[in-house]
Design a protein around this motif. Sequence first.
Motif, short mmCIF file in Angstrom:
data_model
loop_
_atom_site.label_atom_id
_atom_site.label_comp_id
_atom_site.label_asym_id
_atom_site.label_seq_id
_atom_site.Cartn_x
_atom_site.Cartn_y
_atom_site.Cartn_z
N ASP A 49 0.86 -1.20 0.00
CA ASP A 49 0.00 0.00 0.00
C ASP A 49 0.89 1.24 0.00
OD1 ASP A 49 -1.83 1.99 0.40
OD2 ASP A 49 -2.92 0.97 2.00
N PRO A 51 0.31 4.50 -0.90
CA PRO A 51 -0.21 5.71 -0.23
C PRO A 51 -0.09 5.62 1.30
CG PRO A 51 -1.67 5.01 -1.97
CD PRO A 51 -0.66 3.93 -1.83
N TYR A 52 -0.36 4.43 1.85
CA TYR A 52 -0.26 4.27 3.30
C TYR A 52 1.19 4.45 3.76
CZ TYR A 52 -0.62 2.19 7.97
OH TYR A 52 -0.56 1.99 9.33
N THR A 54 3.52 6.16 2.19
CA THR A 54 3.89 7.56 2.02
C THR A 54 3.34 8.42 3.16
OG1 THR A 54 3.88 7.28 -0.38
CG2 THR A 54 3.83 9.53 0.46
N LYS A 55 2.02 8.25 3.42
CA LYS A 55 1.38 9.06 4.46
C LYS A 55 1.99 8.79 5.84
CE LYS A 55 -2.66 7.87 5.94
NZ LYS A 55 -4.11 7.57 6.03
#
Length: 577
Positions: A49, A51-52, A54-55
Amino acid sequence: MIKKLMSYLDKYKIYTILTPIAVIGEVILEIFIPFIMSKIIDVGIANKDIPYITKTGLLMILMAFISLLFGALAGRFASVAATGLSKNIRGALFDKIQDFSFSNVDKFSTASLVTRLTTDVTNTQNAFMMTIRILVRAPIMLICALIMALNINAKLSLIFIVAIPFLGIALYIIATTAFKPFQIMLKKYDKMNAIIQENLIAIRAVKAFVRGDHEFDKFHEAAKGVRDTQRKAEGVIIFNMPVMMFAVYGCMIAISWFGGNMIINGSMTTGELMSFISYVTQILMSLMMISMVFVNIVLSRASVTRIIEVLDEESDIKNPKNPITTIADGSIVFDHVNFRYNNDSDNNALDDINLTIKSGETIGIIGGTGSSKSSLVQLIPRLYDVTDGKVLVGGRDVRDYDIESLRNAVAMVLQKNVLFSGTIAENLRWGNENATNEELEEACKCACAYDFVESFPDKYDTDLGQGGVNVSGGQKQRLCIARALLKKPKIIILDDSTSAVDTTTDSNIRAALKKNLSETTTIIIAQRITSVCDADKIIIMDDGKISAIGTHDELLKNNDVYKEIYNSQQKGADDNA
């Protein structure tokens, strides 16, 4: 002891409070970073994942930055608090020393007081800085990391049940064993500083007598003593790091073994093990920081004890409850006075002194070396207090006066003439800080210092250098007399203070004093009878007692000792003529 030192924080208390607050913020953020890292591994990477990842990664970077900011603030606050505390402690120590009587200073020694004001305060400052920062950070991180580790895997956390008690016992043994050697080391520092001080003060004598090698050997022996005691003290302290590293690597090996097996068995994830290892590292680093603070505290404990000794020392000479601030005149009475420097001593420096001096009289005091001439006059301004009897000035016991008022009324020119770094004018104004240039000139004329001061290119702005090294012994004596005259005292005491001037200058100084100080009681201690022959009364001291009192003519007629001294000095003068 600690409570007493903390009372000197004063306006730096706010920084002392802010430091732990900043440290707590730093620790909390650091504690959550491994937890977030485990989520990136177990959730983000495991599920691919991006995006997860990165965030969560950006969140971890932000937390690391804020933690860094809190750490910088904690360092800043701790530094301000610690340096402020050391400044206030040094100020308190210096103020305390200023209030000491001569006997108090004798008790500690000058070199020891210098060490306490410098090395001991620095040790205390470092220990305080570590206490409010590291000793707050380490336990909080230890507890929080331990909670997080227990939360991840309670079974694996049992390893700490063995490691922590082992480290605690080892640290206690090290700390208690090292304390006494550090105390001895600081005393060795005192001895070494005393040799350095003595050598620097007497550097001219050392070079004149070609005793540099001898002084080097003395210093080398003292430095060797410091080294040996420091080696002994640190020989105990060095066990701290091996013990810590043994515990750290022992725990890491055990966790890697048991944790690896748990991953294989499926009871623990890779992310959990990595975060667990991070928490283990934090726990063990916390223990290492605590041990480092303990080492510093062991050293500083000896220093704090020495600082408190000075702060708790009560001056032998204190103001009375309702002190008298006005001295009526310059009359002096010694009433059955006994005095000894050490109360435990059986021998008196002064024995049953009875003496009456009228205001405005000129008194000469002569006697052999060790006859306690200086001891007698030092009782007048209460540089020492009598052991028995009493000394009266202006009709009142000197112990009834405000000390500052009494000493302002008594001007002393000591045997050892002391000038300070600065100009001639600055040194003269020790006698009267508000003295005008005209008053400086008048005092110098009276002390026969005017001509040589005027001969300098910068005159009264001439820099004397440290201790007055830029003037001769005789010039130094005359400047000290001028400084005393600026006080416009009721009593002036010249303690062998014209020994470095020629007889003509000595005579001119006495004539000027008689003319300008007709209402001032003048006491002249001298080796030369010519310096006291014009006095209203001459006192002969012998072994702490008054052996005779009279005028020059009376003593020359009735006292064999005085007659013998006079004839020998006259013969010497005739031989030199």
